[in-house]
Enzyme design. Structure first.
Site, PDB file in Angstrom:
ATOM      1  NE  ARG A 106      -4.104   1.861   0.672  1.00 31.38           N
ATOM      2  CZ  ARG A 106      -4.954   2.361  -0.195  1.00 31.38           C
ATOM      3  NH1 ARG A 106      -4.748   2.216  -1.500  1.00 31.38           N
ATOM      4  NH2 ARG A 106      -6.033   3.005   0.200  1.00 31.38           N
ATOM      5  CB  THR A 401      -8.618  -1.310  -8.148  1.00 36.06           C
ATOM      6  OG1 THR A 401      -8.677  -0.142  -7.347  1.00 36.06           O
ATOM      7  CG2 THR A 401      -7.649  -2.288  -7.568  1.00 36.06           C
ATOM      8  CD  GLU A 421      -8.614   5.327  -4.623  1.00 34.01           C
ATOM      9  OE1 GLU A 421      -9.622   5.770  -4.058  1.00 34.01           O
ATOM     10  OE2 GLU A 421      -8.201   4.177  -4.418  1.00 34.01           O
ATOM     11  CD  GLU A 440      -4.511   3.788  -4.285  1.00 37.07           C
ATOM     12  OE1 GLU A 440      -5.471   3.880  -3.498  1.00 37.07           O
ATOM     13  OE2 GLU A 440      -4.470   2.981  -5.218  1.00 37.07           O
ATOM     14  CG  ASP A 443      -8.622   4.938  -0.891  1.00 36.91           C
ATOM     15  OD1 ASP A 443      -9.588   5.431  -1.507  1.00 36.91           O
ATOM     16  OD2 ASP A 443      -8.090   3.868  -1.226  1.00 36.91           O
ATOM     17  CB  SER A 467      -6.892  -0.496   0.852  1.00 38.32           C
ATOM     18  OG  SER A 467      -7.266  -1.187  -0.326  1.00 38.32           O
ATOM     19  N   GLY A 488     -12.915  -1.923  -7.749  1.00 39.33           N
ATOM     20  CA  GLY A 488     -14.206  -1.320  -7.458  1.00 39.33           C
ATOM     21  C   GLY A 488     -14.279  -0.471  -6.211  1.00 39.33           C
ATOM     22  N   GLY A 489     -13.124   0.005  -5.663  1.00 38.81           N
ATOM     23  CA  GLY A 489     -13.192   0.806  -4.451  1.00 38.81           C
ATOM     24  C   GLY A 489     -13.861   0.022  -3.344  1.00 38.81           C
TER      25      GLY A 489
END
Length: 589
Positions: A106, A401, A421, A440, A443, A467, A488-489
């Site tokens: 990440r 993603t 992202e 990112e 988020d 995430s 898809g978040g």
């Protein structure tokens, strides 16, 4: 348990070339949503990437070697979703030991970031402005994830693993409708950034050949110098410059804020190996990515909530009702408790306890939907139907993603979700480098989700944003059963949960479970649902139970691999979403 016994136990559940010379005109490989056979399997969103992965397996590489090669290739053909400028979570199954391991690649916030990163004049920056900015860019984690995975479990060097992607970028690939659409949809913001416009505009025509020699050179530099070329070398210097001095066109009307990334932030970046989450469901072990990903805990908690019901015996309406309610409750707890464990005390074990799930499941009524936002529970002190604090809606997350799933002839498996992202990330192509930088850091919660309630996902120096990535592996007594994941978040979590329950509980074939219409409830007043879902009789019946729906476009883009009782692999991908995925096996049969 002997393999024959495992196969017998699962039988009722599971009823399934060299690269062209450089600069040659590329031929588009075929797309196929399903492939069955021996020797290993690859499922991704892109046929070029899947072809490269199968070629690695055919030449003796293992699942990690192939996964890195596929990931790098997706940076070429799916650059608006993943690549050198992003990060992700990799989950790996070792067939010899039965062990599941994970890598946390990440992105991290710069040391100069604080809780007010996205706050100006006492108010949160508009989300769209935060996205297209240097402020949104975290330290990329993809190259070091690739190198670390290969060092730990691969047989190829990073040099060898990146060669196919370098060649693909140099000789080019055939533009499909999805690539063209993504450029068109982002053309306005791409036009405001000189390096991005130079690479992608005007939008390349469907059927044309797209080449990216700058990215090819970037891969060559990573091959020669390893990930240190990013974290301590020339690539990193160019990244820092692009973030702190975004290449904005003088004629641009939008504000593109500079970021706070430094060379020290790049040098200090690490890819830790973390213990996976583990949930027991219907006699199977479900493994996922641990915090700062909320995927493993939220999918796991929802499964635990559903464990109290025999979903296989429910009507289609009651099955969907309980799936939506379990998702609603798990998201309430996710948003209150999950963040970067290096900065917040995340009660991962408690969130995944059956006792806590039972205390939440008692809130579900078979005759009426809950009203969101539902308040979270307290996993450290689970009491039947008790809540702790105020409910809050799930913050926005980008949806673009990608996910890849790979298995090799030895039985090892990789489930890897990677991202930049938003579709197109921050919109910033690093000049001369050919890749987009992530956004990112959006988020993070810009401000506390529920006023007066601690929020574990506020920005902080060196912190990793929460995430929803949910790369998942399912085992039965240590033997591999199924692996999957999705982009898809925050809808990643519900997509994985829906496919798992359709496959494991409802007895649908893997491809049918992937293709089924989707709805995503994330503790919001209305449930986002695809048009195909809204057209069903079940949706109308759910409305009568109090569910309210909002129409949306495609939700997720799953890739998956499962092992059949006869030892064959089944690779599966989307038949339609994102233009259809690409599933391949080494020896089709």
């Amino acid at each position: 348990m002997p393999r024959s016994s495992v196969v017998s136990a699962l039988a009722a559940l599971f009823l399934v070339a060299p690269l062209a010379p450089a600069l040659a005109q590329p031929a588009a490989p075929p797309r196929a949503p399903e492939a069955v056979g021996f020797g290993g399997a690859v499922a991704s969103v892109d046929p070029d990437a899947s072809r490269i992965g199968v070629d690695v397996l055919r030449r003796g590489g293992n699942a990690v070697d192939a996964a890195v090669a596929v990931a790098a290739a997706l940076g070429v053909t799916d650059p608006f979703s993943a690549g050198v400028g992003g990060g992700g979570f990799l989950v790996r199954y070792d067939a010899r030991t039965g062990r599941v391991s994970t890598l946390d690649g990440r992105e991290t916030a710069p040391a100069a970031a604080d809780e007010g990163l996205f706050v100006e004049d006492g108010a949160a920056i508009p989300f769209a402005e935060a996205v297209t900015s240097g402020l949104s860019v975290g330290v990329p984690g993809a190259p070091l994830t690739w190198q670390r995975a290969l060092d730990l479990w691969g047989t190829h060097s990073l040099d060898r693993a990146l060669r196919p992607a370098e060649e693909l970028a140099r000789r080019g690939f055939t533009v499909d409708a999805e690539f063209h659409r993504q450029v068109v949809d982002n053309a306005d913001r791409f036009a405001d950034l000189t390096s991005t416009a130079a690479l992608f505009l005007p939008a390349p025509a469907v059927g044309s050949t797209f080449r990216n020699p700058d990215l090819a050179d970037t891969y060559r530099e990573l091959r020669e110098h390893g990930a240190s070329a990013l974290h301590r070398g020339a690539i990193g210097r160019d990244v820092v410059r692009a973030v702190t001095e975004p290449p904005v066109d003088p004629a641009a009307t939008r504000t593109v804020r500079p970021g706070r990334l430094s060379a020290a932030d790049l040098r200090d970046y690490r890819v830790p190996e973390r213990e996976p989450t583990r949930t027991r469901y219907r006699g199977l072990d479900v493994f996922g990515a641990a915090p700062p990903s909320a995927g493993g805990t939220t999918v796991g908690e929802a499964l635990n909530v559903l464990e109290t019901t025999r979903l296989s015996a429910e009507t289609p309406v009651q099955y969907l009702h309980r799936y939506l309610e379990a998702s609603r409750l798990a998201f309430a707890d996710r948003d209150r408790w999950v963040g970067d464990p290096g900065f917040a005390d995340v009660p991962t074990r408690a969130l995944l306890s059956q006792e806590f799930a039972d205390s939440r499941a008692c809130l579900i009524s078979p005759t009426a939907a809950l009203t969101s936002p539902v308040a979270p529970g307290d996993p450290r002190d689970p009491r039947p139907c008790a809540t702790a604090g105020a409910g809050a809606a799930t913050p926005h997350e980008g949806t673009d993603t990608t996910h890849l799933t790979v298995a090799d002839k030895w039985g090892d498996v990789v489930s890897y979700t990677l991202s930049i992202e938003q579709e197109g990330g921050s919109g910033i192509v690093v000049p001369g480098r050919g890749f987009l930088l992530n956004n990112e850091l959006t988020d993070f919660s810009f401000t506390p989700v529920a006023p007066g309630v601690p929020d574990p996902n506020l920005p902080g120096p060196g912190k990793r944003p929460r995430s929803s990535m949910a790369p998942t592996i399912v085992l039965h007594h240590g033997e591999f059963v199924l692996a999957l994941g999705s982009p898809g978040g925050s809808t990643i979590i519900t997509t994985v949960l829906q496919v798992l329950t359709r496959r494991l509980d409802r007895g649908q074939g893997l491809l049918d479970a992937i293709a089924a219409p989707r709805a995503s409830q994330r503790n919001t007043a209305t449930t986002r649902a695809e048009e195909a879902f809204l057209a069903t009789g079940e949706a109308r019946a759910l409305h009568a139970l109090g569910h309210r729906f909002t129409a949306t476009g495609e939700i997720g883009a799953v890739t998956a691999v499962e092992r059949l009782p006869d030892g064959r692999w089944r690779a599966a991908a989307e038949p339609v979403r994102r233009g259809g995925g690409a599933a391949r096996v080494v020896h089709p049969r």
